[in-house]
Design an enzyme around this catalytic site. Structure first.
Site, PDB file in Angstrom:
ATOM      1  N   ARG A  29       4.148  36.794  35.837  1.00 56.30           N
ATOM      2  CA  ARG A  29       3.236  35.986  36.011  1.00 56.30           C
ATOM      3  C   ARG A  29       1.965  35.853  35.642  1.00 56.30           C
ATOM      4  NH1 ARG A  29       4.781  31.941  36.703  1.00 56.30           N
ATOM      5  NH2 ARG A  29       3.719  31.192  35.939  1.00 56.30           N
ATOM      6  N   LYS A  69     -19.298  25.224  30.271  1.00 58.91           N
ATOM      7  CA  LYS A  69     -18.033  25.114  30.989  1.00 58.91           C
ATOM      8  C   LYS A  69     -17.601  25.167  30.657  1.00 58.91           C
ATOM      9  CE  LYS A  69     -21.198  20.733  31.372  1.00 58.91           C
ATOM     10  NZ  LYS A  69     -21.225  19.016  31.412  1.00 58.91           N
ATOM     11  N   LYS A  93     -34.636  22.334  26.602  1.00 59.31           N
ATOM     12  CA  LYS A  93     -33.819  21.151  27.232  1.00 59.31           C
ATOM     13  C   LYS A  93     -34.904  20.634  28.247  1.00 59.31           C
ATOM     14  CE  LYS A  93     -29.057  21.914  28.348  1.00 59.31           C
ATOM     15  NZ  LYS A  93     -27.822  21.754  28.684  1.00 59.31           N
ATOM     16  N   GLU A 136     -32.967  19.421  23.112  1.00 61.48           N
ATOM     17  CA  GLU A 136     -32.576  18.475  23.677  1.00 61.48           C
ATOM     18  C   GLU A 136     -33.335  16.538  23.705  1.00 61.48           C
ATOM     19  OE1 GLU A 136     -29.822  18.317  27.251  1.00 61.48           O
ATOM     20  OE2 GLU A 136     -31.653  17.014  27.825  1.00 61.48           O
ATOM     21  N   ASP A 175     -28.889  13.689  23.532  1.00 63.21           N
ATOM     22  CA  ASP A 175     -28.276  13.538  24.883  1.00 63.21           C
ATOM     23  C   ASP A 175     -27.534  11.813  25.776  1.00 63.21           C
ATOM     24  OD1 ASP A 175     -27.220  14.522  27.464  1.00 63.21           O
ATOM     25  OD2 ASP A 175     -29.883  14.074  28.658  1.00 63.21           O
TER      26      ASP A 175
END
Lengths: 280, 280, 280, 280, 280, 280
Positions: free
Chosen positions: F98, F133, F165, F195, F216
């Site tokens: 598994r 992410k 940012k 950004e 952006d």
């Protein structure tokens, strides 16, 4: 005296710190099958220390690397001497290079300095020892290097020797009650050391049955008197600003007849020995 | 830049190493309710560094200890200056003393040395930076101390800068293919540095688009030529046996016009700054 | 002597082991806001030990739990005595219950047994000590419980006392060279103990300067002779099949005049003291 | 059932605890090349358990050690039987000796006691099982030893069985709503056990569909009635002060017809089996 | 069911992974005293899950951050809804932002999908459950999210349910001996599930006393027959390529009368819910 | 780029999570000497990734297992293709099944999706990259899979690229002072990305010397203008809601002339590739 379970943890931590999430340069420019050969070479005179650990770094990195030790820990080496020969995967060797050198150079630096102190007290009955002024997390390596250089170890940590200092004496109400409390509550397996600043205190410590007495920053003359008072009854340790040269040289202190001379600089101020990995 | 999650692990590891299974002396001679006060005092001139970490050692040891910082990281202190005041449980303070001092003294030692290099290159456009020649496990502290002393950091580890050296060049078949491979395979977020030994190589590295070029052990005269060739096209880093004084002094190198001077000794050969915790 | 950094790790490990991925019963049947009250009650006579640790289990589980200690470590309690009162979140208390009791019952069991040995040798100059026959990972708790019960500790681990046994003697070529090797190579901070099986060996150990001599499984009569030979020169430790009653009772051995009696059963064969958490 | 990933962690922790920063005696008195041979010998009758773990201790310590198992886990041994033969580096064997024996003796002690319980209920349909009253951190070993001795395991931790006790019943508003809540919220893969103190409660638990019902400290007569009511509908577990002999002997309880008898003493009060490593 | 000791380890690991050796941008551009305010906002409809964990991320990062939960785990939210409000140190909030969102978005994505399955089987007696096809290291979070969305959990790991599959059956010599072996050797606290591929096997599993029977990839018609055979004797679990829509929709399967429908995609193929932290 | 020290930790954690305290089914039904053979088979088309890790899972589980890789990471496979062959101990293989599949399926799912993006931008000068992410704890695997599929990596964590940012700009008082602060305080080895949301900001960022500029959520038309302004001066990164199809398709964006296109969905919303281990 250098348990590999502990050493392996240090090495893995060091490799993770240095590799981050990968050696971007090596993995992008060097084919996985490329092989390389090199020699660890002393670039100055000194006492080699940490060569087994160096070998272990590469074993952990890649068990197929061949690492041949030419100079064992404790040997005196000259500029140009080959300490070890390495061959195997270019990627693996380059990834372990910095970590192995960082450890080898520091440990050899300590051993080399320790060796000078050991030579300075040769012919006397004193031994030079380290302190707890070591690098957080590397005490086991630092103390091994001191030993390799020919000096000796003091206690390893706060649990393997009773060392009653100023504050303990004050809080306990004197040297006598402090020693008494320690002896009654603690294991018979532990020695008791007392730090004293005067001959009065020395006498009290002797009377209380201290096994070791630390003479804190005492003038040489006073040390000699201390030796007269204590010889054969307790070990005497000289401490405070000991150096290789000058007024408080290890040699001059050793000649007072004390048994132990502790030197913090052995581990708190280390000059790395110059060693490089030269590829051939 | 000194994340406490990481620092806490280092501190806990250091305390466990030093405490062993308990501070036998303190627990047997000092009542649990006894209180104590003390000052961290500079015993020589220098740049203080690590005082927040020192505070954190005692917070972890015993959150009821009061620790007042008198001199912030980066301040120049004189012999006799009080860096911090501490008060609270005698047992807890004595147990944390050695670990806190070991870290504070090493970090202040690094910052003090770094400060001398920073002053040496003042007035030039060069900055002095550290290397990866740090103590295994403590790189985050070593690099913070370099910064605190007024110098700058080189890459932190093998994953945050491409640094193409001799072996990478050989394996890749030259500077040009090595740079090309790195650029194609690796993140656009990474700079690419190439180590060169001659002006020929420098030209090739420039041509290949290197962001930074390391001049490995080049004579000062050649460095000046390199500056002529590369200025404005890539950052130039001088490396190899840099010292405060002498032929290859940081100042002399800085005056050639290079941008970066890397100094391994900043972290591989550290003299601890003399600081003590004096109880009052 | 019970450093919380270490204890916290043991407690967290124990809670993780017992909680698995969650207490399915409690979380499904008891509302998160439900409160509960209870008393830790002795169900038999004994010496309480581990009550601070018990408190710490619940602090780690849920810092809002109220835990009031009624009987401190070392107190003799009778059946029915309340050792501590607890109140707070029903979920948190039920989740910590088993772990807290497992630790409290074992430690109190050890302290209770140790107390019987301490009483058995009262009036003599001997102290009963523990051994390294402890539960893997819990030595710090086992040894603390022995101390709490009124006995003493032997060495904590292999690095804080030299204990030269049969195999070391053989390998070193005799007691004298073994002691000499240890003294020369090891820290002056360590005591040296030698295990002997005959009076001949005892004499050699004394001659060699052993600090402690272990009389391995010696008949009482021979122990008395050993005391005559060694008293004042070295500490004598009796070892081997010591019990509370019978031929080799701690009392009978103590009356021979030996200084130390080591009892493995104190920690290798423990009867948990019967204690329960009764909710009210 | 004894996953080596978990066991290795326990062994490494135990070795680190016992070695401290090194075995000072062995490293100073025994040459690194010295070899030794020995036998693990039973000094009393019992069921051997943990011999594989014993072997693993030495593999971790030094992979070149030769360890031959003569008696497998679960075998009944007599005084004098050789359980295993060991040979190899004297240093490595002496360093692992205490840890290996501590584990082997405790596990064999548990297996031996479990075996007596297993024999006591032979011929009945009941099985004796352990509880969660185990040593923090060693539950996996304790439960394996119970199995090796011929008894069975109860739940491993709080997440693999629903066990609704007094407090859960009160908080949920009765047995019926407690069982309902558990069934609705929790995995269908979990059994539900309810602890009852009366036959009234037993009937409610049966009605609610409990898979297992624990009869808490019930008199034997009442147990027999419980068996009449519940047989075939739910498993019945007898719990509370079960012993080998006396009023609440395992045998007498088993003869009431219950399915499960849980015995905390199997793991909370263990007598180590006497086993030694004799060198030859 | 979400023990914080375990969750804290996951969060700390995630923060260390994301912070590397420090957030270079934030520390160099934002003053340490700067404050910031923001809202966690749903950018699409869904079921919120992980908001407590989100709060805990910031508590661990910096205990002075204020985090107000507006929507509890399990609530259905619309695009534009504020899930939580945060305010405090700009540095700390920016450093925790990515980690908190990564966890919140994944968990809410799982809960949202689970919710669709829960609604699909509403009105039937079946429950949809997860599998062990979860992300390594995050199973506790994945399974909590499934529950939050309205589905249920299957076994957590290999030790809390016996699940006899093809290979176990072959090795044991059939379903009957496999079930028998498991029942005899394993804890009575464990349920036994058997995977079957035909009605023949189903009958054998029922006969052997299986608690749960998994119908592996069976056509719907055969499932209905299985229900006729097994209803009331064992729980029936449908498994294999279940989806929300189509031939093997959860709804169609539920209408066959099975008790359990396991869906691997709930956790192995997750669409993160779109949630952002908008500063105000 | 996939350091085994790190991977091993992930694998061990995953195995411990899945095994719990043991695989009860396998250990009770399958004899320890039983052997088994199987093939890892693709059940759909895709790019294989993680096959080396799969192999390593079984090496850690049991070094005697034979695992033959048939399809290397990065290869495109068709339904029915054999990715690897495995044979050895039935117990060990079933216990690792598994975990190995969970890792292999996720990584292959990421690589397969990445491959589609890579193909979509083929023929342009843009590269598609991942983001931060990722799944907590598995970033190293997620990013490796993106690379394997033919896309590229963005920064690994917060310490290897400066990414200024919105909030950083506000706190620093504008793009220019933010870039200046970063350049002065931080290592020269780091690139600086800014950004921007408008062409005004783009011009300021270029002026300030940004190495990379993130556009952006800019409309395609504005991106084209940005390319005109910035080409050759800084790398341009398009970000925000990029998909394979539709208005903001990777292809359409690539054709604007930007250098980098970052796609969060590559790792935050993964469909596991269908792969099974079929025993033969």
């Amino acid at each position: 005296m250098l348990e590999m379970l502990t050493v392996d943890k240090i090495i893995k931590g060091a490799l993770e710190e240095d590799l981050g999430w990968g050696d971007v340069t090596t993995d992008s420019t060097i084919p996985s099958e490329a092989a390389i050969k090199g020699n660890f070479i002393a670039k100055e005179q000194g006492i080699v220390c940490g060569i087994e650990i160096c070998k272990r770094v590469f074993e952990i990195m890649d068990s197929s690397i061949d690492f041949e030790i030419m100079m064992a820990d404790g040997q005196k080496v000259q500029k140009g001497d080959i300490l070890a020969k390495i061959s195997g995967s270019a990627r693996s060797i380059l990834k372990g290079e910095r970590v192995s050198l960082n450890m080898l150079q520091r440990m050899s630096g300590i051993a080399t300095a320790a060796n000078k102190y050991a030579e300075a007290v040769q012919g006397t009955t004193a031994r030079v020892v380290d302190t707890r002024k070591t690098i957080p997390g590397l005490r086991i390596l630092d103390k091994y290097a001191v030993l390799t250089g020919g000096c000796h170890n003091h206690r390893f940590n706060l649990s393997d020797l009773v060392l009653i200092k100023d504050n303990h004496i004050k809080a306990a109400g004197g040297i006598t009650p402090a020693v008494k409390a320690a002896r009654e509550k603690l294991s018979h397996a532990l020695k008791i050391e007392v730090e004293v600043e005067s001959l009065e205190q020395l006498k009290e410590a002797l009377q209380a049955g201290a096994d070791i007495i630390m003479l804190d920053n005492m003038p040489l003359e006073m040390m000699r008197e201390a030796v007269q008072l204590a010889k054969g009854k307790a070990l005497l340790e000289a401490s405070g600003n000991v150096a290789l040269e000058g007024d408080r040289s290890a040699k001059a202190i050793a000649q007072t007849g004390v048994d132990i001379i502790s030197v913090g600089a052995l581990t708190h101020s280390v000059s790395a020995m110059d060693i490089s990995l030269r590829f051939i």
